[in-house]
Design a protein around this motif. Structure first.
Motif, PDB file in Angstrom:
ATOM      1  N   ARG A 144      -7.553  -3.131   6.719  1.00 42.02           N
ATOM      2  CA  ARG A 144      -7.166  -4.018   5.615  1.00 42.02           C
ATOM      3  C   ARG A 144      -8.017  -5.283   5.553  1.00 42.02           C
ATOM      4  NH1 ARG A 144      -0.582  -3.408   4.796  1.00 42.02           N
ATOM      5  NH2 ARG A 144      -0.629  -1.158   4.543  1.00 42.02           N
ATOM      6  N   ARG A 169       1.469   4.722   1.381  1.00 37.27           N
ATOM      7  CA  ARG A 169       1.028   5.492   2.550  1.00 37.27           C
ATOM      8  C   ARG A 169       1.371   6.963   2.367  1.00 37.27           C
ATOM      9  NH1 ARG A 169      -0.159   2.810   7.399  1.00 37.27           N
ATOM     10  NH2 ARG A 169       0.926   4.232   8.771  1.00 37.27           N
ATOM     11  N   LEU A 206      -6.970   7.656   7.523  1.00 45.63           N
ATOM     12  CA  LEU A 206      -6.682   7.394   8.929  1.00 45.63           C
ATOM     13  C   LEU A 206      -6.626   8.749   9.631  1.00 45.63           C
ATOM     14  CD1 LEU A 206      -3.788   4.850   8.170  1.00 45.63           C
ATOM     15  CD2 LEU A 206      -6.247   4.398   8.290  1.00 45.63           C
ATOM     16  N   LYS A 230       0.839  -1.193   0.000  1.00 49.59           N
ATOM     17  CA  LYS A 230       0.000   0.000   0.000  1.00 49.59           C
ATOM     18  C   LYS A 230       0.872   1.240   0.000  1.00 49.59           C
ATOM     19  CE  LYS A 230      -4.216  -1.547   0.484  1.00 49.59           C
ATOM     20  NZ  LYS A 230      -4.910  -1.505  -0.784  1.00 49.59           N
ATOM     21  N   ALA A 264      -7.774   3.965   2.512  1.00 48.17           N
ATOM     22  CA  ALA A 264      -8.283   4.332   3.833  1.00 48.17           C
ATOM     23  C   ALA A 264      -7.893   5.766   4.150  1.00 48.17           C
ATOM     24  CB  ALA A 264      -7.704   3.402   4.898  1.00 48.17           C
ATOM     25  N   ARG A 324      -7.542   8.068  -1.197  1.00 45.47           N
ATOM     26  CA  ARG A 324      -8.143   6.861  -0.630  1.00 45.47           C
ATOM     27  C   ARG A 324      -8.865   6.079  -1.733  1.00 45.47           C
ATOM     28  NH1 ARG A 324     -13.435   7.724   2.515  1.00 45.47           N
ATOM     29  NH2 ARG A 324     -13.907   8.411   0.403  1.00 45.47           N
ATOM     30  N   ASP A 325      -9.622   6.808  -2.546  1.00 46.71           N
ATOM     31  CA  ASP A 325     -10.379   6.129  -3.600  1.00 46.71           C
ATOM     32  C   ASP A 325      -9.451   5.497  -4.630  1.00 46.71           C
ATOM     33  OD1 ASP A 325     -12.625   6.817  -2.258  1.00 46.71           O
ATOM     34  OD2 ASP A 325     -13.148   8.517  -3.549  1.00 46.71           O
ATOM     35  N   ALA A 328      -4.664   0.820   8.869  1.00 43.23           N
ATOM     36  CA  ALA A 328      -5.937   0.525   8.234  1.00 43.23           C
ATOM     37  C   ALA A 328      -6.309  -0.928   8.531  1.00 43.23           C
ATOM     38  CB  ALA A 328      -5.827   0.748   6.730  1.00 43.23           C
ATOM     39  N   GLY A 343      -6.981   3.826  -3.658  1.00 40.37           N
ATOM     40  CA  GLY A 343      -6.436   2.658  -2.972  1.00 40.37           C
ATOM     41  C   GLY A 343      -5.281   2.955  -2.026  1.00 40.37           C
ATOM     42  N   MET A 344      -5.013   4.237  -1.792  1.00 36.50           N
ATOM     43  CA  MET A 344      -3.889   4.573  -0.899  1.00 36.50           C
ATOM     44  C   MET A 344      -4.376   4.699   0.544  1.00 36.50           C
ATOM     45  SD  MET A 344      -1.966   7.385  -3.270  1.00 36.50           S
ATOM     46  CE  MET A 344      -1.881   7.132  -5.050  1.00 36.50           C
ATOM     47  N   GLU A 345      -3.427   4.552   1.472  1.00 37.64           N
ATOM     48  CA  GLU A 345      -3.738   4.774   2.880  1.00 37.64           C
ATOM     49  C   GLU A 345      -3.268   6.175   3.253  1.00 37.64           C
ATOM     50  OE1 GLU A 345      -3.764   0.105   4.297  1.00 37.64           O
ATOM     51  OE2 GLU A 345      -2.125   1.377   4.996  1.00 37.64           O
ATOM     52  N   VAL A 346      -4.217   7.005   3.630  1.00 39.74           N
ATOM     53  CA  VAL A 346      -3.944   8.420   3.841  1.00 39.74           C
ATOM     54  C   VAL A 346      -4.023   8.746   5.324  1.00 39.74           C
ATOM     55  CG1 VAL A 346      -4.666  10.765   3.281  1.00 39.74           C
ATOM     56  CG2 VAL A 346      -5.003   8.924   1.609  1.00 39.74           C
ATOM     57  N   ILE A 347      -2.934   9.239   5.862  1.00 37.65           N
ATOM     58  CA  ILE A 347      -2.956   9.684   7.254  1.00 37.65           C
ATOM     59  C   ILE A 347      -3.261  11.169   7.227  1.00 37.65           C
ATOM     60  CG2 ILE A 347      -1.585  10.007   9.347  1.00 37.65           C
ATOM     61  CD1 ILE A 347      -0.324   7.374   7.186  1.00 37.65           C
ATOM     62  N   TYR A 348      -4.379  11.513   7.810  1.00 43.53           N
ATOM     63  CA  TYR A 348      -4.811  12.904   7.776  1.00 43.53           C
ATOM     64  C   TYR A 348      -4.585  13.531   9.141  1.00 43.53           C
ATOM     65  CZ  TYR A 348      -7.323  17.066   6.778  1.00 43.53           C
ATOM     66  OH  TYR A 348      -7.609  18.389   6.601  1.00 43.53           O
TER      67      TYR A 348
END
Ligand code: GTP
Ligand code: MG
Lengths: 136, 340
Positions: free
Chosen positions: B119, A7, B96, A5, B94, A30-31, B117, A33-38
């Motif tokens: 997952r 990030r 987060l 993934k 995701a 996110r859409d 996430a 497919g990434m994992e986003v730390i906000y």
């Protein structure tokens, strides 16, 4: 095992209180497919670098509307380097005057995006940057 | 120096890196965990679960801050936070966002926050949360706080992983029905009524209390005494040592109200686990469950390697054509796997 993934840390440094743009980008990533730390509003460069380290991100997206980009961005890059994270790809979005773009790129920023940028372009550039620079 | 020894030496970048390897189930992560495992078993694991928006992250922020700035005479503890948020079932991506509520913790080298996430996992934790927690444990973090996804379901996974599970409720969520449905009380070691500044706290607390009484009919005498009151532990009778009645603690996470009481309740529960020997029991159960899960996974994949796709398809087709029953199919497949 599972596909790796990407990030991304999306941060909003500076004192202005608008994070709508940052949120739109976060959702688009996110859409994709990434994992986003906000991390929300009013992040200092120190907070950005600390979160990037703890989260071991591949990418940082900085949304800067306050005009302070020539102060904030070099500081973030400096802290990343000090932490041994010079491999992290930094992107900057917001209101950045044309003449500042080359200076930002020279200092190590991977992409600069003005208002109205298509999120597809950002996604494509992130994928390219991350896949082109696998984590050491 | 190996990644594991850098982690033991307290290097934060190495720790962050190893957590990613673990999260991605990379072979080098497994190897490092092997090196680290003998250093685990020291930390106290605190789970924080509850419906979306009840204030879990805000509460974690306060809790961690409290442990870092203890009252005089109490030692400061190193804190790790693992915050799990849902992955999109459609894209796998995701957002987060738990860190947004944890700004107060920035700049403190005694704190390490990691977002993850889920997952695809449905139990409120990610498949690798337990392993990540083991890494933090080995790295010397004394208290590890785990925030679950907050599906509001009976999140058994967190109760299994944590030593102390906090279930966070807030006024105005239709609590009564929700809590009963979710069976959430069974997993709670401490019940937190957060947003106690909001109207309806009394109702929420009353609903929880009456359900506690149902669950613990002998404990009816313990009534509520006022704001931020924790139910006192019952006088222990000699034959009653193993009983823990979950206290109800009111908090306002945004202001920090009720935090000393919450910290005290966690410490009481920790003592209770030590005194009754339940801590060892829980650790034992958890490790056994982890072992069995791994055995299952490994046996299945080993068996799968020992059987050809065509053999498998052939037996599957006989099953679908109803020539053999599912049990007969299993017998045929396992035998086939052995012969292959
Ligand atoms: N009035 C009031 N608001 C609170 C309190 N605690 C948290 N909030 C607010 O409730 C909202 C949600 O808080 P979070 O801490 O993000 O809740 P959460 O349970 O972590 O949310 P998810 O992780 O999305 O499930 C935020 O706007 C907080 O400021 C409280 O004690 N009183
Ligand atoms: Mg949260």
């Amino acid at each position: 095992m599972s596909e790796r993934k990407i990030r991304v840390l999306v941060a909003k440094p500076g004192l202005d209180g608008h994070d709508r743009g940052a949120k739109v980008v976060a959702r688009a990533l996110r859409d994709a497919g990434m994992e986003v730390i906000y991390t929300g509003l009013r992040q200092t460069p120190e907070m950005v670098a600390e979160a990037a380290l703890q989260e071991d991100v591949d990418v940082i997206g900085l949304s800067i509307l306050s005009g302070a980009h020539m102060v904030i961005v070099p500081r973030v890059l400096e802290l990343l380097k000090a932490n041994g994270q010079e491999h992290v790809n930094v992107f900057v979005g917001g209101i950045i005057p044309d003449e500042d773009v080359p200076r930002l790129m020279e200092s190590g920023v991977v992409g600069v995006y003005g208002p109205g940028t298509l999120t597809e372009d950002i996604i494509r550039d992130i994928r390219q940057a991350v896949i082109g620079t696998p984590a050491p | 120096m190996s990644l594991a020894s850098s982690v033991l030496a307290g290097e934060r970048l190495a720790l962050a890196r190893l957590l990613s390897q673990i999260e991605n189930d990379h072979p080098s992560g497994r190897a490092a965990l092997g090196e680290l495992f003998s250093h685990t078993g020291q930390a106290h694991l605190v789970g924080v679960t509850g419906a979306p928006g009840t204030g879990k992250s805000s509460l974690v922020n306060r809790l961690a801050h409290h442990y870092r700035h203890p009252p005089p005479g109490v030692s400061q503890r190193k804190i790790a936070i693992v915050a799990v948020d849902p992955s999109s079932p459609f894209t796998g991506g995701a957002i987060l966002g738990d860190r947004v509520r944890m700004r107060d913790l920035s700049g403190d080298p005694g704190i390490f926050i990691r977002s993850m996430a889920a997952r695809g996992s449905l139990g409120g934790l990610a498949p690798t949360t337990a392993s990540m927690v083991q890494v933090f444990d080995a790295a010397g973090f004394e208290i590890i706080i785990i925030e679950t996804v907050g599906a509001g379901q009976a999140e058994v996974d967190i109760a299994r992983l944590a030593h102390t599970t906090l279930v966070v409720e807030a006024p105005g969520l239709g609590d009564e029905i929700q809590a009963i449905k979710a069976g959430i009380l069974e997993i709670a070691d401490i019940l937190v009524v957060n947003k106690a500044d909001r109207p309806g706290v009394e109702n929420t607390e009353r609903a929880l209390r009456s359900m506690l009484e149902l669950a613990h009919p002998t404990r009816r005498v313990f009534k509520h005494h006022g704001l931020n009151e924790t139910i006192p532990m019952p006088e222990r009778e000699s034959n009653d040592d193993s009983l823990w009645v979950p206290p109800i603690v009111r908090t306002v996470a945004t202001q920090g109200d009720g935090l000393p009481e919450l910290v005290e309740a966690i410490a009481d529960h920790q003592d209770h686990l030590e005194i009754t020997g339940e801590r060892q029991d829980r650790d034992r159960t958890r490790l056994q469950a982890e072992l069995e899960l791994l055995i299952q996974g490994n046996l299945v994949s080993r068996w799968r390697q020992g059987i050809s796709d065509s053999q498998y398809q052939e037996i599957l087709e006989s099953l679908i054509a109803r020539q053999i029953s599912p049990h007969q199919a299993v017998d045929a497949l396992l035998d086939g796997g052995q012969k292959a």
